[in-house]
Design a protein around this motif. Sequence first.
Motif, PDB file in Angstrom:
ATOM      1  N   SER A  67      35.804  51.432  98.573  1.00 32.60           N
ATOM      2  CA  SER A  67      36.970  50.968  99.129  1.00 32.60           C
ATOM      3  C   SER A  67      38.106  52.053  98.773  1.00 32.60           C
ATOM      4  O   SER A  67      39.033  52.335  99.813  1.00 32.60           O
ATOM      5  CB  SER A  67      37.488  49.771  98.865  1.00 32.60           C
ATOM      6  OG  SER A  67      36.453  48.860  99.554  1.00 32.60           O
ATOM      7  N   CYS A 121      38.494  43.158 100.265  1.00 33.01           N
ATOM      8  CA  CYS A 121      37.732  44.285 100.862  1.00 33.01           C
ATOM      9  C   CYS A 121      37.831  44.200 102.632  1.00 33.01           C
ATOM     10  O   CYS A 121      38.037  45.193 103.243  1.00 33.01           O
ATOM     11  CB  CYS A 121      36.482  44.346 100.483  1.00 33.01           C
ATOM     12  SG  CYS A 121      35.401  45.505 101.077  1.00 33.01           S
ATOM     13  N   ASN A 125      39.527  46.363 105.358  1.00 34.40           N
ATOM     14  CA  ASN A 125      38.762  47.391 106.431  1.00 34.40           C
ATOM     15  C   ASN A 125      39.227  46.961 107.739  1.00 34.40           C
ATOM     16  O   ASN A 125      39.213  47.750 108.722  1.00 34.40           O
ATOM     17  CB  ASN A 125      37.217  46.780 106.201  1.00 34.40           C
ATOM     18  CG  ASN A 125      36.340  47.677 107.066  1.00 34.40           C
ATOM     19  OD1 ASN A 125      36.215  47.333 108.228  1.00 34.40           O
ATOM     20  ND2 ASN A 125      35.652  48.676 106.603  1.00 34.40           N
TER      21      ASN A 125
END
Length: 203
Positions: A67, A121, A125
Amino acid sequence: MQEKILHKAVELFLNFGFKSVTMDDIATEMGISKKTIYTHFSTKTKLVEAAALYIFETISTGIGCISAKKLNVIEETFEIKNFAMKHLNNERSSPQYQLNKYYPKIAAVLKNKQFEVMQECVVDNLNRGIETEVYRENIPVSFISRIYFVGITGIKDNDLFPTEEFPILELMENYLEYHLRAIVTEKGLKTLNKFINKTPEDK
């Protein structure tokens, strides 16, 4: 010695399953007595818990590193999938399913931890995907991040998706395509098609 036992247990659990591997199996593989294992882990359940948390921490750390690269969001999604599958030995022994079935208390703790990590996460995204016009601007981020978690954990249910009918790698690929096709823009679809059209060896 405790760390060596844990690493060997993780290897065996991922290869053969949390239920199938016994303390005797681990002792034999390591060439030590079962008593030595019990000195460090008083029960098999304690060892399973330590192994499950170790696997979780390893994958969480890897996801964090991926990430941090701030890749194209579609590329990031596939890279995280590849990383997780590699470290779960392609889920050959269905570790999540076995935890849920035979060690439900451990599975429940792990599920909460997985949700926290994945929420952070996936929300990141999704937001970056909107900003870069890879994902549609009007998608409900909070809903999609949760439904993604439900799906990614749900497809690991061997009763619903028996591995003889749904090989795990194919299942994961199909789920990611299903998820991404629902939210990509025309720009994002071009990138997605590059990943879908790759041969298995290239992925």
